[in-house]
Scaffold this active site. Structure first.
Site, PDB file in Angstrom:
ATOM      1  N   HIS A  51       0.849  -1.184   0.000  1.00 21.64           N
ATOM      2  CA  HIS A  51       0.000   0.000   0.000  1.00 21.64           C
ATOM      3  C   HIS A  51       0.885   1.236   0.000  1.00 21.64           C
ATOM      4  CE1 HIS A  51      -3.821   2.120   0.667  1.00 21.64           C
ATOM      5  NE2 HIS A  51      -3.075   2.992   1.319  1.00 21.64           N
ATOM      6  N   GLY A 104      -7.101   3.856   1.412  1.00 22.35           N
ATOM      7  CA  GLY A 104      -7.828   4.079   0.160  1.00 22.35           C
ATOM      8  C   GLY A 104      -6.920   4.542  -0.957  1.00 22.35           C
ATOM      9  N   LEU A 115     -10.315  -4.216   3.229  1.00 23.89           N
ATOM     10  CA  LEU A 115      -9.347  -3.504   2.399  1.00 23.89           C
ATOM     11  C   LEU A 115      -8.411  -2.629   3.237  1.00 23.89           C
ATOM     12  CD1 LEU A 115      -8.856  -3.149  -0.646  1.00 23.89           C
ATOM     13  CD2 LEU A 115     -10.190  -1.058  -0.499  1.00 23.89           C
ATOM     14  N   ASP A 116      -7.119  -2.730   3.019  1.00 24.88           N
ATOM     15  CA  ASP A 116      -6.110  -1.903   3.676  1.00 24.88           C
ATOM     16  C   ASP A 116      -6.057  -2.111   5.184  1.00 24.88           C
ATOM     17  OD1 ASP A 116      -5.722  -0.877   1.179  1.00 24.88           O
ATOM     18  OD2 ASP A 116      -6.649   1.054   1.574  1.00 24.88           O
ATOM     19  N   GLU A 117      -6.668  -3.178   5.686  1.00 20.48           N
ATOM     20  CA  GLU A 117      -6.676  -3.359   7.131  1.00 20.48           C
ATOM     21  C   GLU A 117      -6.051  -4.675   7.563  1.00 20.48           C
ATOM     22  OE1 GLU A 117     -10.250  -2.120   9.089  1.00 20.48           O
ATOM     23  OE2 GLU A 117      -9.909  -0.133   8.212  1.00 20.48           O
TER      24      GLU A 117
END
Lengths: 298, 298, 298, 298
Positions: free
Chosen positions: A207, A216, A242-244
């Site tokens: 990311h 995001g 998502l992204d976690e």
């Protein structure tokens, strides 16, 4: 591809007879003694032994042991059977033995950006990453010419928001059973929960921000707008959120007011490729244990 | 207090006859030439000149000029009048002249934590920070004994959620007209918009995370729970929007799974004091220009 | 080679009408005003202006000015003539005008190690480095296949201690008049003073230690033996005194007792390629001024 | 001195019943199993266990084990006797047991510079360093007022090149038998081999450069003259060979051409105090093992 690199001991030779044992159990006295005694009596020499307790008391005990056992590839199954019979039950141990001489089979998913993909391929060619890249799957054809010299199959599967189900089905056909790890090297597409459930291998994503900042998209533009003095990157396991997912590695680089968004993208690319390659290396060396939403990196 | 420190040139001597000019205007050709010619003709020698345009074209032009002008303290007002008459109107320049020999008057607001406060006092005693600390205001009495040896007045004004209006009124009595800068050195209390409007000086705060990650309280606990691999700190100007003011400086330190929340607090404290002291130094040297919600640090 | 990279504005377009003026003169009042007035009157818009005085008083004044002048490529010679006639003599200025749209012509000398060479070629293909790589000269044939996909001529000139004079003569034939910069990308051969005198272009070398530590060869082995906790790399201009030329950039990476010499080589390689690419970029942007044995990097 | 610091568990409580075992022996299979089994059978719970082999084969095996044993202070001597009788001889183990609840007794030698001294005292007051500072000995009286608020005895023993023997004799009178560690916090005097032999405790020094660069004096001036882009600091054990003892920790900070020698001194001071405090902490936690001229920091 080129025969003349500085000689490197092939991984199969370097890691011959080297085994790794990862285990997890309720934290109580005696595990280290029992496991190390078992390995010693089995003829193994313990090379390194790392452990972590998640709480001062009453938590989970995690351990990574690396050992040398002559004839490991033949002796391994018997060793594992013995461990299952004599040691694991007494301490409620979940465990996994791996043979360091068997490199992880890795697929890389990419899109148009070259930096993470090329850095992984280049480091692996140098023998830095302990993996075999079995294929590159990209949703754009752009990087085919870049990948070819590394001798790795390049598969173009167009993927967009619209054809996601179909694209994932084709990807799964190629991946399932063939890979131990999937790396999203700036892949830029959402991966569905169905894909995650079906692929039967962990996924590592990079990311382009120091999470949890700028979750995001458009992270560099938002970083510029917020006026931060550092931009970064985060390598993490992919989960349904998502992204976690659990963070494996992060790093940052200093910026200032003179940098445009394009400069941030460029400076960030250097951090992205460095962070992702460290995360992939550690995964391939069986150094990472997931615990809840955290990682322990031994 | 102790007469025997390694000799340091007092700031008033070091900075004698050194002036600084900060300006802002619509970006168009000729500003640098006009300003530098004006200063040269006035007998000044330009020591440094930094500038920044916020856009490639049609943006705002910002400039910091440092110059040496013999007899500055006497000649300053005339210089400023001339600049106002002859240069500023032609380019729509907003500007500010400062005399480097006049250190900023600074108040520090503290609570119980000592690290940021002591580091500022200690660095200033060494002559690093170009400021005069005119008072320390704390909402707890705990640090009085620590502050006394630095020869700085310590004022205890209890402040809690309940008595905020009264406490701020007392603080404003002390601060208004007496300070050029207020530093929140882990002050741990909300500052109201009314206070910000009334205090007539900028405020710098230190936030214990790399913003915009972990806006709000309990940042180290939340960092531990999220499993990040870096913790950091952010110095920023205080605005009505909590934790959203213009960022001046940030830094991070690497952590891993072995660190407890208490370790994060301890490691973070080192980053907090370093980041805050850099932000205060730059402010006192008139290096920082705010532009929207960003800072330009020359 | 591949037509499908993310669109980048070609350098010639990005830098159209952008000029740079580097100058050096005795430090006295009025230079900035004279130069900026000259440029403004010539129709130029000053984009940035950096300066440095080597001493508080009586030293050398160095300045780098970047400006936008419509029609620069046509107007440049006249601008330079005017500057020579009207400005330079009054302040004893040595100067150099460059056109940012004309990328530096660079030759890279390499041996067997690929990391520095490939990183330069890759960054340049992305448009990061503002240069044209006109040739790669290597004293071993090993890297030919790596270089080819970048569309850069690869010339193999065997060079050893024994045939140095002959090898350098062949190199000079290729280089003289054709390059603005020579980069030694882990070239591993001594360069003679005769070569330096004849090549008519500056040379940048990457040394695999944080100089002045570990001058000479076998730096990683000696670093391991000394038990240092950091290893690094240094990019510097090449002078007659081996490893003693002006330092452009340095960086380090943390190591510990678990790292073997081979690990140090691997970790150091990442620092080497990063440090060298920054030094080359700054040189190609005319940011570096040599002063004695130091560099000023604007 | 001030009763109101944020509550900290006193070290004696935090570390109650925590033992540490450091050992060294020829590297062969079975040591880990034997030691961990011994500790487990003695009723101890192993908290952490780190080990290092100096060579892939046939080297020295080093191990640090931390364990929890209820009633350690009473049971310790018996544990040690048993280990000496049953385990050590079988593997030729040299070893040392320590009780984590007994903080190391530390003397700090200082001169006129305050930064390293104050940082150690301040960190220790916060409970960060696991030590008891039993005295500060300074060869100048300047820092007495700074030390007094920490409640630590300050002893002024003038020391110069001329009276070295006499000064060291007085120092030894105070130190011998009373300290476990001597820290040279920018002490600026040579320590004689006779002193080293007589003091019966290890010495840690902070050197103001990233050794082996700039061995000797005037490091910041020489760094400026060489034009380096990083300055650093090195904490090391003191041996008879000046500046050549085993390195414990190093760090660096970035500088550029705008920094004067005085700026380097100031920036370097921050690195010096950080590096020294980490080295002292690790020593006090029995994390450091010397091996030849290297250190292993577990």
């Amino acid at each position: 591809m080129t025969g003349s690199y500085p000689a490197q001991t092939p991984q199969q030779t370097r890691h011959k007879d080297i085994g790794r044992l990862l285990l997890r159990c309720p934290d109580r006295a005696g595990v280290i003694a029992a496991v190390s005694t078992f390995l010693t009596e089995a003829g193994a020499n313990i090379i390194s032994l790392d452990q972590h307790s998640t709480e001062p008391e009453g938590g989970i005990f995690l351990q990574r042991t690396v050992f040398h056992l002559p004839g490991l590839s033949a002796a391994g199954p018997e060793l594992e059977r013995e461990f299952a019979a004599r040691i694991a039950p007494a301490f409620d141990i979940e465990y996994r033995f791996t043979d360091a001489a068997k490199p992880k089979r890795v697929a890389i998913l990419a899109s148009k950006a070259d930096h993470c993909l090329l850095d992984l391929l280049w480091r692996n060619r140098r023998g830095e990453l302990d993996m075999t890249v079995v294929m590159v799957i990209a949703n754009h054809p752009d990087l085919a010419d870049q990948v070819r010299p590394f001798g790795v199959p390049f598969v173009h599967i167009p993927a967009t928001r619209e054809n996601r189900a179909e694209a994932e089905a084709r990807q799964l056909e190629l991946l399932r059973g063939n890979v131990d790890l999937v790396v999203l090297a700036r892949y830029m597409q959402i991966v569905t929960p169905e894909f995650l459930a079906a692929v039967e291998a962990p996924l590592i994503n990079i990311h382009h921000s120091f999470l949890p900042a700028f979750i995001g998209a458009n992270t560099y533009r938002r970083a510029k707008e917020r006026g931060v003095k550092l931009v970064g990157a985060t390598a993490h396991y992919v989960t349904e959120n998502l992204d976690e997912g659990p963070i494996i590695e992060q790093d940052v680089v200093r910026i200032d007011h003179t940098h445009t968004v394009e400069d941030l993208v460029r400076l960030g690319a250097d951090v992205e490729r460095a962070v992702l390659s460290r995360a992939v290396l550690w995964h391939c060396q069986d150094r990472i244990v997931r615990h809840g939403n955290e990682t322990v990196v031994f």
